[in-house]
Scaffold this motif. Structure first.
Motif, short mmCIF file in Angstrom:
data_model
loop_
_atom_site.label_atom_id
_atom_site.label_comp_id
_atom_site.label_asym_id
_atom_site.label_seq_id
_atom_site.Cartn_x
_atom_site.Cartn_y
_atom_site.Cartn_z
N TYR B 133 72.43 -49.95 84.63
CA TYR B 133 71.99 -48.98 83.63
C TYR B 133 70.87 -48.09 84.17
CZ TYR B 133 74.80 -51.38 80.17
OH TYR B 133 75.85 -51.91 79.48
N SER B 135 70.74 -47.08 87.25
CA SER B 135 71.45 -46.07 88.03
C SER B 135 72.05 -45.01 87.11
CB SER B 135 72.58 -46.72 88.83
OG SER B 135 72.06 -47.68 89.69
N LEU B 136 72.63 -45.46 86.01
CA LEU B 136 73.23 -44.50 85.07
C LEU B 136 72.19 -43.53 84.56
CD1 LEU B 136 75.71 -46.35 82.70
CD2 LEU B 136 76.15 -44.48 84.26
N MET B 137 71.04 -44.09 84.13
CA MET B 137 70.00 -43.24 83.57
C MET B 137 69.52 -42.24 84.61
SD MET B 137 68.17 -42.39 81.01
CE MET B 137 67.63 -43.47 79.69
N TRP B 139 71.08 -41.15 87.12
CA TRP B 139 72.18 -40.21 87.36
C TRP B 139 72.16 -39.10 86.32
CZ3 TRP B 139 77.87 -40.66 85.69
CH2 TRP B 139 78.67 -39.77 86.42
#
Ligand SMILES: Nc1ncnc2c1ncn2[C@@H]1O[C@H](COP(=O)(O)OP(=O)(O)OP(=O)(O)O)[C@@H](O)[C@H]1O
Ligand SMILES: [Mg+2]
Lengths: 297, 335, 242
Positions: B133, B135-137, B139
């Motif tokens: 998560y 990494s997602l944020m 990104w």
């Protein structure tokens, strides 16, 4: 904004949502069962688009058959990639699986994109339409292709639902997503289920690419937009939640078409990203997230 | 702390080992010293402008990989929006020079400051999140920066991009090389110092298990923020340099594919090694660039290498180096 | 190998490790058809690890495991399960987001004798009527006792030749412990062969035919329950009396 524009926006939003839902369901399935954050999902979409193009234009096959060919090919490609990449990764190093698998898909995405470019060049390969017809809905003219693509998405998703709920193999897939050890002790072959899951996920992406060929042509980098959108969807839905992915697909589709109208291209992206960040911050499990790990219940 | 006790030798220390301990405390490993010396002497062996350019590009990507590794390899958070931060630095440096008509010596620190600030905010945003998560944020943050660069047409001219003046009047490629070399060495010494201090231990604790780190008295929030801020500031600093070097900046430099390239270098080099990515960069970039017929296959080879490293040798080049060094040491000791 | 008649499971000189940490050193045991065998020992003795190594959840590092005359050491878990060896783990590994009925149906994926699934379902519902009432409820929302029943029921769906059960009384109220033990003796009476891991030595020895005692990854004591109950060492170390 008058009523007709609003209807138009809702219509395009819904039609677009169908595709997002289809792509995102594949993504959610792969994450839910295998714990893979799949960044090469868009490449299977492109594969489907190429397959349908060659089947339909080069070999002159009927559209329905061309889409079927694309589905079968992307299914096989998914199965092969799983056996070739994720299977050895799983056997060779157990620790840090989520991160390693994610990096693996990043590598896979680069490899597939460049392979497409080497094989087919950067030329756009599209068609004007599969079906030469249009339909009037609520006073709006909609190309038959769009409706058919929407229909295909709905049928495919329903088919997947039936498969997961009603067949022993589908039940086994759900079991693996909830408790691997439990599934293994019930005699379920994890390797087989994982290959099947990845193949199914890839097939959904492939069907998406094939059925939308007239709207977005095949070219090596065509997968990145649908990939990003479907990642938006699964973030909204909660990463491994298939049911949420269906609903989320429509939410994102509608939101995009309305905000595009209101804000224009660049700012629309900013708006949806900001929204996503807020969501991730306050509800990282997604709008429909639960604490129980599951794919579709 | 504890490691200091372990390192204290029982027999009276010989001079050489003292020197070596001092060098290694500063991160001045043989590879590093030789590498810096070679680059510093570049005018003697790299007369060709093409070769000099290649050295700059390799060092630039190496330095990026190093900064990336500072987060990815230590607090175990992959900053998937990395290119966005690099691009932000490039834009800030450019705008300072173009609009405020200040020199690059103001522009680059401003770039570092601005990206550091955004990095800090990103760190705040990722605080409640774990693992993928984060990494997602990051990104999403990176993509937002890219979308903004495209949307703020009045400031950035959108996709047409901005022309960036050279860093100094009449600066040559060699000049750029020296500037970058000084920057990269300074960054390395800084990052290495931090890794070797208490903070380094805390980073690893945070990376392995955030919640356990909380419980064991380390304040993970502080260290996570420190790490994010610093690594983003470095990325922006380097991005600013690169904007001057290539002379144009467009939103495309913030594309996720650049993050992937840096990430690949860092992981091939070996996660948690800082220098691994630099070595990987100097090995791979010149090879691809000089063998022109490989250019077509460049990305495929990158991707395949990332895949193979992930599957078969997650320790990367650094792991290889350690294994080899270990074997050599044992050889010596046996004699 | 020369097998005594009726022998179901035989484990010889089994060793197992987690990474570098060796946990089992030399484990041998035997279970014959129709027996109720218990495995007892203190926390961390390695009881769970023995069951894991037999069932294929972890790979034994040395030794032999023979089940129904077939060597199963090192086989993957799903194949071992298909030979008719059921294993109910300490933490049950239920499919939390599925209904009770779906959980049970998953237990029958690998049914040996091809009898219809509905029949197996009915048998389990007869055995544990509470499950029948809750058949639509999600497994994750069941109470502790009901969860154990469900795990037992799921394990029985495939009519296993041998059922290994790990600490079924863990964390249950005394009344429920009795219910679980009743269920186990009932199963045994119906002809199911059972290998039970328990900490509750007194209870266990009163229902089991024979027992093995594990300490630090080694078998230290074995024999018929009645004899063990008289054993000085066991009484002192495990029952806290002389
Ligand atoms: N997954 C694992 N990784 C590493 N070590 C483990 C693992 N599982 C168990 N162990 C260790 O192996 C030893 C034996 O554990 P095991 O679970 O078999 O004991 P047990 O007899 O079942 O104990 P209990 O009665 O508490 O359940 C213990 O020291 C435990 O710490
Ligand atoms: Mg145990």
């Amino acid at each position: 904004m008058d009523l007709l524009t609003l209807q138009g926006l809702l219509m395009t939003g819904l039609l677009r949502g169908g595709l997002y839902a289809l792509m995102a369901v594949g993504l959610a399935l792969v994450f839910g069962v295998m714990n893979i954050c799949h960044f090469a999902h868009g490449e299977y979409y492109v594969l489907g688009a190429y397959a349908a193009f060659f089947a339909h234009v080069t070999w002159g096959l009927h559209p329905a058959i061309a889409i079927l060919v694309a589905a079968v090919l992307s299914f096989l490609a998914g199965a092969v990639s799983e056996k070739l990449l994720f299977y050895p990764l799983r056997k060779l190093n157990q620790s840090g699986w989520v991160m390693n698998a994610f990096l693996l898909t990043a590598g896979l995405s680069v490899v597939l994109q460049s392979t497409y470019r080497l094989a087919f060049g950067t030329k756009y390969r599209g068609i004007t339409q599969y079906w030469n017809a249009s339909v009037t809905l609520f006073g709006m003219t909609v190309a038959a292709d769009r409706l058919v693509a929407f229909g295909i998405a709905l049928v495919t998703i329903s088919g997947l639902w039936l498969f997961l709920q009603k067949t022993p193999t589908g039940r086994a897939i759900r079991a693996v997503s909830q408790d691997e050890r439990g599934a293994m002790l019930m005699g379920i072959d994890l390797d087989r289920i994982q290959t099947l899951t990845f193949a199914l996920g890839s097939m959904l992406a492939g069907i998406g690419g094939a059925s939308l060929l007239s709207l977005s042509p095949a070219y090596p980098y065509a997968g990145s937009k649908p990939l990003i959108s479907s990642w938006f969807v699964v973030t909204i839905a909660g990463l491994g939640n298939i049911y949420g992915a269906v609903v989320g697909g429509f939410i994102v589709g509608l939101f995009e078409s309305v905000s595009y109208f209101a804000l224009g291209q660049g700012w629309q992206e900013v708006a949806s990203l900001l929204l996503l960040m807020l969501l991730l911050l306050f509800k990282p499990t997604g709008l429909f997230g639960t604490n129980i790990k599951t794919v579709w219940e | 702390m504890e490691s200091g006790l372990q390192h204290r030798p029982r027999t009276p220390p010989r001079r050489r080992s003292l020197l070596r301990a001092w060098l290694s405390a500063w991160g001045l490993s043989p590879v590093f010293v030789v590498g810096v010396a070679l680059l510093a002497l570049a005018p003697l062996w790299a007369r060709d402008a093409y070769l000099q350019r290649l050295l700059v590009v390799s060092l630039y990507f190496g330095a990026l990989a190093m900064t990336f590794d500072f987060t990815g390899g230590f607090i175990n958070a992959v900053n998937f929006g990395f290119a966005g931060f690099v691009g932000l630095g490039a834009y800030v440096a450019t705008l300072v020079v173009r609009n405020a008509e200040l020199s690059a010596w103001v522009g680059l620190p401003a770039a570092a400051l601005a990206t550091g600030l955004v990095g800090f905010l990103t760190g705040l945003l990722t605080l409640p999140l774990r693992g993928i998560y984060v990494s997602l944020m990051s990104w999403f943050v990176g993509m937002t920066l890219m979308a903004l660069a495209g949307a703020l047409k009045d400031v950035t001219r959108g996709a047409r991009g901005l022309v960036v003046p050279p860093m100094a009047e009449g600066i040559t490629t060699l000049g750029y090389l020296y500037v970058l070399l000084v920057m990269a060495v300074a960054l390395y010494l800084l990052l290495h110092r931090i890794i070797r201090s208490r903070a380094g231990l805390a980073f690893r604790a945070v990376g392995q298990n955030f919640d356990a780190a909380c419980a064991s008295g380390v304040d993970p929030t502080r260290y996570k923020l420190l790490n994010f801020t610093l690594s983003c500031a470095c990325a922006g600093f380097l991005g600013g340099f690169y904007a001057h070097f290539v002379g144009i900046v467009t939103p495309a430099i913030m594309d996720t594919s650049y993050t992937m390239e840096v990430m690949t270098l860092s992981f091939i080099g070996g996660s948690g090694s800082l220098l691994g990515g630099v070595v990987a960069s100097f090995l791979l970039i010149p090879i691809f660039d000089s063998l022109k017929y490989l250019m077509e296959y460049r990305l495929i080879i990158y991707g395949l290498m990332l895949i193979l490293v992930m599957i078969f040798y997650p320790a990367g080049l650094y792991g290889l180096y350690q294994t080899a060094a270990q074997a050599l040491r044992q050889r010596f000791q046996r004699r | 190998m020369n097998e005594p008649a009726g022998q179901l499971l035989s484990v010889r000189h089994l060793q197992a490790r987690y990474g570098r940490l060796q946990v089992l050193w030399d484990i041998s045991l035997e279970v014959c058809k129709g027996e109720f065998v218990a495995l007892i020992g203190a926390n961390g003795a390695g009881k769970t690890t023995i069951l894991r190594a037999i069932s294929g959840v972890i790979r034994p590092s040395a030794g032999e495991v023979t089940f129904l005359g077939q060597s199963i050491g090192g086989m993957p878990a799903h194949k071992i399960s298909r030979t008719g060896l059921g294993y109910i783990t300490e933490d049950l590994n239920l499919f939390e987001a599925m209904s009770v009925q779906d959980n049970l149906l998953l237990g029958v994926m690998t049914r040996q004798d091809g009898s219809p699934r509905g029949e197996a379902l009915n048998e389990v519902y007869q055995l544990f009527p509470i499950l029948s009432q809750r058949r639509r409820q999600l497994a994750g929302t069941l109470s502790g006792g009901e969860r154990r029943m469900l795990a037992l029921g799921r394990g029985l769906m495939s009519h296993p030749q041998l059922l290994m059960v790990d600490e079924p009384s863990l964390g249950l109220a005394p009344r429920l412990v009795l219910t679980v033990f009743d269920a186990l003796t009932d199963l045994h009476r119906r002809g199911v062969t059972i290998l039970l891991v328990e900490q509750n030595v007194n209870h266990t020895l009163s229902v089991a035919d024979k027992a093995y005692v594990v300490e630090h990854g080694r078998m230290v004591l074995q024999g018929p329950s009645a004899e063990l109950l008289q054993n000085e060492y066991l009484r002192e170390a495990y029952l806290g009396r002389r």
